[in-house]
Design a protein around this motif. Structure first.
Motif, mmCIF file in Angstrom:
data_model
loop_
_atom_site.group_PDB
_atom_site.id
_atom_site.type_symbol
_atom_site.label_atom_id
_atom_site.label_comp_id
_atom_site.label_asym_id
_atom_site.label_seq_id
_atom_site.Cartn_x
_atom_site.Cartn_y
_atom_site.Cartn_z
ATOM 1 N N GLU A 184 0.458 9.009 -6.793
ATOM 2 C CA GLU A 184 1.180 10.468 -6.725
ATOM 3 C C GLU A 184 1.708 10.566 -7.529
ATOM 4 O O GLU A 184 1.792 11.751 -8.362
ATOM 5 C CB GLU A 184 1.924 10.572 -5.261
ATOM 6 N N ASN A 185 2.676 9.618 -8.163
ATOM 7 C CA ASN A 185 3.490 9.973 -9.528
ATOM 8 C C ASN A 185 2.573 10.089 -10.627
ATOM 9 O O ASN A 185 2.984 10.895 -11.413
ATOM 10 C CB ASN A 185 4.479 8.864 -9.610
ATOM 11 N N GLN A 186 1.652 9.263 -10.688
ATOM 12 C CA GLN A 186 0.563 9.345 -11.781
ATOM 13 C C GLN A 186 -0.083 10.945 -11.883
ATOM 14 O O GLN A 186 -0.283 11.349 -12.971
ATOM 15 C CB GLN A 186 -0.222 8.103 -11.736
ATOM 16 N N ILE A 187 -0.270 11.238 -10.758
ATOM 17 C CA ILE A 187 -1.003 12.572 -10.542
ATOM 18 C C ILE A 187 -0.141 13.466 -11.294
ATOM 19 O O ILE A 187 -0.564 14.329 -11.999
ATOM 20 C CB ILE A 187 -1.598 12.814 -9.224
ATOM 21 N N LYS A 188 1.070 13.349 -10.749
ATOM 22 C CA LYS A 188 2.244 14.414 -11.128
ATOM 23 C C LYS A 188 2.419 14.373 -12.691
ATOM 24 O O LYS A 188 2.747 15.318 -13.566
ATOM 25 C CB LYS A 188 3.451 14.323 -10.266
ATOM 26 N N LEU A 189 2.589 13.082 -13.270
ATOM 27 C CA LEU A 189 2.785 12.950 -14.495
ATOM 28 C C LEU A 189 1.486 13.453 -15.358
ATOM 29 O O LEU A 189 1.624 13.882 -16.501
ATOM 30 C CB LEU A 189 2.989 11.388 -14.912
ATOM 31 N N LEU A 198 0.903 -1.142 -0.030
ATOM 32 C CA LEU A 198 -0.128 -0.086 -0.085
ATOM 33 C C LEU A 198 0.960 1.367 -0.130
ATOM 34 O O LEU A 198 0.444 2.173 -0.739
ATOM 35 C CB LEU A 198 -0.897 -0.070 1.232
ATOM 36 N N ALA A 199 1.899 1.203 0.710
ATOM 37 C CA ALA A 199 2.753 2.528 0.781
ATOM 38 C C ALA A 199 3.280 2.721 -0.694
ATOM 39 O O ALA A 199 3.544 3.593 -1.267
ATOM 40 C CB ALA A 199 4.025 2.206 1.766
ATOM 41 N N GLU A 200 3.769 1.465 -1.327
ATOM 42 C CA GLU A 200 4.382 1.733 -2.656
ATOM 43 C C GLU A 200 3.107 1.995 -3.588
ATOM 44 O O GLU A 200 3.496 2.882 -4.442
ATOM 45 C CB GLU A 200 4.801 0.304 -3.026
ATOM 46 N N LEU A 201 2.101 1.677 -3.479
ATOM 47 C CA LEU A 201 0.850 2.099 -4.188
ATOM 48 C C LEU A 201 0.490 3.374 -4.304
ATOM 49 O O LEU A 201 0.335 4.189 -5.130
ATOM 50 C CB LEU A 201 -0.454 1.035 -4.009
ATOM 51 N N ALA A 202 0.673 3.988 -3.067
ATOM 52 C CA ALA A 202 0.234 5.424 -3.035
ATOM 53 C C ALA A 202 1.415 6.022 -3.592
ATOM 54 O O ALA A 202 1.213 7.099 -4.044
ATOM 55 C CB ALA A 202 0.565 5.635 -1.395
ATOM 56 N N ILE A 203 2.736 5.815 -3.425
ATOM 57 C CA ILE A 203 3.650 6.618 -4.058
ATOM 58 C C ILE A 203 3.614 6.631 -5.758
ATOM 59 O O ILE A 203 3.491 7.467 -6.500
ATOM 60 C CB ILE A 203 5.277 6.136 -3.779
ATOM 61 N N GLU A 204 3.113 5.391 -6.110
ATOM 62 C CA GLU A 204 2.808 5.123 -7.587
ATOM 63 C C GLU A 204 1.645 6.048 -8.124
ATOM 64 O O GLU A 204 1.782 6.712 -9.135
ATOM 65 C CB GLU A 204 2.482 3.665 -8.061
#
Length: 81
Positions: A39-44, A31-37
């Protein structure tokens, strides 16, 4: 970091657990990794929208070509080794 509880239905919990296990991770780590991924998709997505806005302005593509010589040629993926 302090722990907390997130309430989800049992089916969702089991799905998270299955995905985490298939990746050799704990649910917490997954879940921690999923949250980072995510967040990165939103930034992208934001960066993509900004890029499209800028490159859609008249003269930007031509200025890029003048400054950098245009885009590189596409190399065919079917080249013989």
């Amino acid at each position: 970091m302090a722990d907390t509880t997130v309430k989800v239905d049992t089916e969702t919990r089991d799905r998270f657990a299955a995905v985490a296990a298939s990746r050799g991770q704990s649910v917490r780590a997954y879940l921690a990794e999923l949250a980072i991924e995510e967040e990165n998709q939103i930034k992208l997505g934001r960066a993509t929208a900004a890029f499209r806005e800028v490159t859609g302005q008249p003269g930007v593509a031509e200025a890029f070509d003048r400054e950098f010589g245009g885009l590189p040629s596409v190399v065919s993926a079917n080249r013989a080794a």
